[in-house]
Scaffold this motif. Structure first.
Motif, PDB file in Angstrom:
ATOM      1  N   ILE A  77       4.715   8.893   0.197  1.00 14.74           N
ATOM      2  CA  ILE A  77       5.414   9.667  -0.820  1.00 14.74           C
ATOM      3  C   ILE A  77       5.002  11.125  -0.675  1.00 14.74           C
ATOM      4  CG2 ILE A  77       5.778   9.990  -3.301  1.00 14.74           C
ATOM      5  CD1 ILE A  77       4.754   6.960  -3.491  1.00 14.74           C
ATOM      6  N   LEU A  78       5.987  12.001  -0.492  1.00  7.99           N
ATOM      7  CA  LEU A  78       5.731  13.432  -0.349  1.00  7.99           C
ATOM      8  C   LEU A  78       6.326  14.141  -1.558  1.00  7.99           C
ATOM      9  CD1 LEU A  78       4.739  15.820   1.433  1.00  7.99           C
ATOM     10  CD2 LEU A  78       7.037  15.854   2.456  1.00  7.99           C
ATOM     11  N   ASN A  79       5.459  14.689  -2.406  1.00 10.59           N
ATOM     12  CA  ASN A  79       5.890  15.426  -3.602  1.00 10.59           C
ATOM     13  C   ASN A  79       5.904  16.905  -3.241  1.00 10.59           C
ATOM     14  OD1 ASN A  79       6.444  16.382  -6.146  1.00 10.59           O
ATOM     15  ND2 ASN A  79       4.939  15.111  -7.178  1.00 10.59           N
ATOM     16  N   THR A 113       0.837  -1.197   0.000  1.00  9.71           N
ATOM     17  CA  THR A 113       0.000   0.000   0.000  1.00  9.71           C
ATOM     18  C   THR A 113       0.871   1.246   0.000  1.00  9.71           C
ATOM     19  OG1 THR A 113      -0.109  -0.059   2.408  1.00  9.71           O
ATOM     20  CG2 THR A 113      -1.896  -1.135   1.205  1.00  9.71           C
ATOM     21  N   TYR A 114       0.310   2.338  -0.514  1.00  9.66           N
ATOM     22  CA  TYR A 114       1.050   3.595  -0.571  1.00  9.66           C
ATOM     23  C   TYR A 114       0.133   4.752  -0.187  1.00  9.66           C
ATOM     24  CZ  TYR A 114      -1.444   4.439  -4.950  1.00  9.66           C
ATOM     25  OH  TYR A 114      -2.439   4.643  -5.883  1.00  9.66           O
ATOM     26  N   HIS A 115       0.763   5.826   0.257  1.00 11.06           N
ATOM     27  CA  HIS A 115       0.061   7.093   0.517  1.00 11.06           C
ATOM     28  C   HIS A 115       0.877   8.177  -0.160  1.00 11.06           C
ATOM     29  CE1 HIS A 115      -2.019  10.319   2.700  1.00 11.06           C
ATOM     30  NE2 HIS A 115      -0.828  10.848   2.885  1.00 11.06           N
ATOM     31  N   ILE A 116       0.231   9.032  -0.937  1.00 12.45           N
ATOM     32  CA  ILE A 116       0.946  10.078  -1.652  1.00 12.45           C
ATOM     33  C   ILE A 116       0.305  11.433  -1.389  1.00 12.45           C
ATOM     34  CG2 ILE A 116      -0.366   9.683  -3.788  1.00 12.45           C
ATOM     35  CD1 ILE A 116       2.288  10.352  -5.287  1.00 12.45           C
ATOM     36  N   GLU A 117       1.135  12.431  -1.096  1.00 11.81           N
ATOM     37  CA  GLU A 117       0.676  13.807  -0.904  1.00 11.81           C
ATOM     38  C   GLU A 117       1.442  14.702  -1.866  1.00 11.81           C
ATOM     39  OE1 GLU A 117       0.918  15.107   3.118  1.00 11.81           O
ATOM     40  OE2 GLU A 117      -0.261  13.419   3.904  1.00 11.81           O
ATOM     41  N   THR A 118       0.727  15.615  -2.499  1.00 18.07           N
ATOM     42  CA  THR A 118       1.330  16.460  -3.530  1.00 18.07           C
ATOM     43  C   THR A 118       1.111  17.930  -3.206  1.00 18.07           C
ATOM     44  OG1 THR A 118       0.827  14.752  -5.148  1.00 18.07           O
ATOM     45  CG2 THR A 118       1.455  16.911  -6.007  1.00 18.07           C
ATOM     46  N   TYR A 119       2.162  18.706  -3.295  1.00 18.16           N
ATOM     47  CA  TYR A 119       2.090  20.139  -3.073  1.00 18.16           C
ATOM     48  C   TYR A 119       2.674  20.867  -4.275  1.00 18.16           C
ATOM     49  CZ  TYR A 119       1.211  18.699   1.726  1.00 18.16           C
ATOM     50  OH  TYR A 119       0.686  18.116   2.846  1.00 18.16           O
ATOM     51  N   GLY A 120       2.192  22.084  -4.524  1.00 13.32           N
ATOM     52  CA  GLY A 120       2.778  22.888  -5.580  1.00 13.32           C
ATOM     53  C   GLY A 120       1.986  22.910  -6.862  1.00 13.32           C
TER      54      GLY A 120
END
Length: 433
Positions: free
Chosen positions: A43-45, A3-10
């Protein structure tokens, strides 16, 4: 299934990159977690517009590092100021966005779409040549979804490639779980023939060979290297994941190769190609890996000096044989991963540093962040050209660039004066009726 968790900023570019990451993870059998603490990997973008944004990114990274077992940081801040995370004591893997799926997939084979049909994305054509693999790696869950290799005839794949070229593809990416075993199920090692036939298609385009396990291409590596040397349409690039520098660990992983076979593959390409890119993968912290095994992996990386390296910290996949092995402590895996990642950045940085001041012909393959484009040279090294619209540079163009700098994992290039002068001369030349 991981499983994965991804957060995206910008910006929208970051959001697009996150979508590509998610697509690759889902294709690899992963699924999203509802909360970070439920994920195997977070995952932090990141964005890095102003100082306040940087502080927010560091704070969020610190929170995620406490909530999840494995944190990956990517995006603008990761690439421009990746050292800030380590200085803040945050335990995270700092990666370029297109390295994230390979890292998170834990060294498992990629998967193709269920129908394994070609796809045209901009000027890039994706050509799955087969489905399945011939391996039985102890850590891989993908094999349960894909089964043994099933290879369509060469002519069928050539026709699909021809259709992609006619539809506007300037780059064809030949993909599969393991491209090196294409044709094994029919008793004929067909990959060299297939690449030769694709390169014979009329048109201006380049071809990139996707992942080929060392055990799959060993035995045809001499012939395959000859095909690369004979076909300028082929990017001088192979992705051959070695996974460990220790034969004992490779045996426990049930890999189909040993270190000497990997070296022989590399030597064949070294012998035939003046400039080429080796991409490889290492799994750090496999349950049976001891200190000496880790040193062997570090020594192998320093010896062959790949220009693209994916470092994966081992994590157990339910249902695999490796999941039943007694694992190493998280601290040990983190320390080994950190050491190898630091060596990786040194090796890759030196490779791109050596390009500065030299001129290369590149294909513009896709838009980058802001007014930039991503280009590939003949060895598939990434070169970024900025202010693309101002320079009249568009996706699909072929141009000469001089490398002016690098950001460790990619280079920056300026179109040569010769290109601009030629364009100006063309624009001002008189025409005749």
């Amino acid at each position: 299934m991981a499983t994965y968790h991804i957060e995206t900023y910008g910006c929208s570019s970051n959001r697009g990159e996150s979508r590509e990451i998610e697509r690759a993870l889902r294709d690899g059998g992963h699924r999203p977690a509802e909360r970070p603490e439920d994920a195997d990997v977070a995952i932090l973008n990141t964005c890095t517009v102003v100082e306040k944004t940087e502080r927010n990114m560091l704070r969020r990274a610190e929170e995620l590092a406490e909530e999840t077992a494995d944190l990956v940081v990517t995006g603008c801040m990761a690439l421009a100021q990746g050292d800030l995370f380590a200085e803040a004591g945050i335990d995270a893997e700092i990666l370029h966005w297109d390295e994230v799926p390979t890292y998170a997939l834990n060294g498992e084979c990629p998967t193709t779409t269920p129908d394994a049909e070609p796809v045209l994305d901009g000027v890039v054509g994706i050509l799955p040549i087969a489905r399945g693999c011939m391996s039985n790696c102890s850590y891989c869950i993908t094999k349960f979804a894909t089964g043994r290799v099933d290879s369509p005839p060469v002519e069928e794949n050539v026709e699909k490639a021809r259709a992609l070229v006619h539809a506007g593809a300037k780059e064809i990416r030949v993909t599969g779980q393991d491209t090196g075993v294409y044709g094994w199920d029919t008793g004929d090692r067909k990959l060299p023939e297939l690449l030769d036939r694709i390169c014979d298609i009329d048109g201006e385009f380049r071809v990139r060979l996707g992942m080929a396990n060392p055990g799959g291409i060993h035995g045809i590596h001499e012939e395959l290297a000859d095909v690369f040397a004979a076909n300028p349409k082929l990017y001088n690039f192979i992705h051959a994941p070695v996974q460990s520098g220790s034969d004992d660990v490779l045996e426990d992983m049930r890999r189909q190769h040993r270190v000497d076979k990997f070296r022989e593959v590399v030597a064949a390409f070294d012998d035939r190609l003046e400039h080429w890119t080796l991409s490889t993968d290492f799994i750090v912290g496999f349950p049976t890996e001891d200190d000496a095994d880790h040193v062997r992996s570090m020594d192998l990386l320093a010896e062959v000096r790949p220009e693209k390296i994916n470092v994966t910290r081992f994590s157990k996949r339910p249902g695999t044989d490796a999941a039943d092995m007694k694992g190493l402590g998280g601290t040990v895996k983190k320390e080994r991963s950190k050491a190898m990642s630091e060596l990786k950045m040194t090796v890759v940085g030196e490779a791109y540093e050596s390009m500065v001041g030299d001129e290369f012909q590149v294909l513009v393959v896709e838009e980058g962040t802001g007014d930039s484009v991503k280009c590939r040279d003949s060895a598939y090294r990434q070169i970024i050209v900025q202010n693309a619209a101002e320079r009249g540079v568009e996706v699909g163009d072929v141009l000469d660039v001089t490398v002016t700098g690098h950001n460790t994992v990619y280079a920056f290039g300026e179109p040569t004066d010769g290109d601009r002068a030629a364009d100006d001369a063309t624009d001002s030349a008189p025409t005749t009726a």
